[in-house]
Design a protein around this motif. Structure first.
Motif: not given
Length: 245
Positions: A32-51
């Protein structure tokens, strides 16, 4: 008095079984720690596709919030929160309040900010149009579900209901949740978020709501983890051989 050899065997046995018992959870914490630290939280939340939010069109005359409050007073409702939002290009007051006779239930109204008319909850077509307007990319709507309840493990748990779950295909591969009474896209959920959520559940060991860091199971494993580490240090010193001169 217990001999050093017997003490060594007892500590080694305790350390071995504790390590075996806790090993799976330690592995889950590490993954879990590895995944959390290596993923972009903005992409996880969908912010990267939100206008990006657009400015409200305030060229038309906006009614006074006082008029909205006075109308609610006639309904014997106490307003707790009010904000101006955009729904498909039109300004609306999103009003939250409670009844004097039932303070537990929250009432939500959408009031047109120029006409003062109350708006009914979003229809399916309106919800789909709103979801599309909030996403940067053009994607096909694969399915639309109307939700009136969710369980503790649902990805839209503890959010405003009823809501439409609108699943978009490539390139976004995301489900947008639109709360009909709020008139807003409350959550965007994708596969990255689902993996994150599962690992977060394992990380917190809260298998009900996922966010309780004070649950008994996590406390127990934390204490056992300290005991395991301590037994390892103790085993090192007990088994250490003295230098022979």
């Amino acid at each position: 008095m217990i001999s050093k050899a017997k003490l060594h065997r007892k500590i080694r046995k305790a350390h071995r079984y504790l390590g075996l018992f806790l090993g799976i959870q330690f592995l889950a914490w590490t993954l879990g720690g590895l995944y959390f630290s290596w993923t972009d939280i903005h992409s996880v939340r969908g912010d990267t596709i939100r206008k990006e939010p657009v400015a409200l069109d305030l060229s038309k005359a906006i009614i006074s919030p006082k008029a909205v409050l006075e109308h609610w007073g006639k309904e014997n409702l106490t307003v707790e929160r009010m904000q101006l939002i955009d729904i498909l290009g039109e300004p609306y007051f999103q009003v939250w309040g409670r009844s004097e006779s039932d303070t537990e239930e929250m009432h939500i109204r959408l009031v047109h900010a120029t006409s003062g008319d109350l708006k009914s909850p979003l229809s399916k077509d309106e919800a789909v149009a709103l979801a599309k307007s909030k996403i940067k990319y053009t994607a096909v709507v694969e399915a639309v579900d109307y939700l009136t309840e969710t369980h503790a493990h649902h990805e839209y748990r503890s959010r405003a209901l009823p809501a439409y779950a609108i699943r978009f295909g490539p390139p976004v591969n995301t489900t947008a949740y639109v709360a009909t009474e709020l008139g807003t896209v409350e959550r965007l959920r994708n596969d990255q978020w689902r993996v994150f959520d599962f690992l977060w559940m394992l990380h917190t060991m809260d298998y009900q709501g996922r966010d309780d860091f004070n649950n008994l199971l996590l406390r127990l494993f934390s204490i056992l983890g300290l005991i395991t580490i301590s037994s390892g240090f103790l085993l090192f010193f007990v088994s250490r051989k003295k230098n022979v001169k």
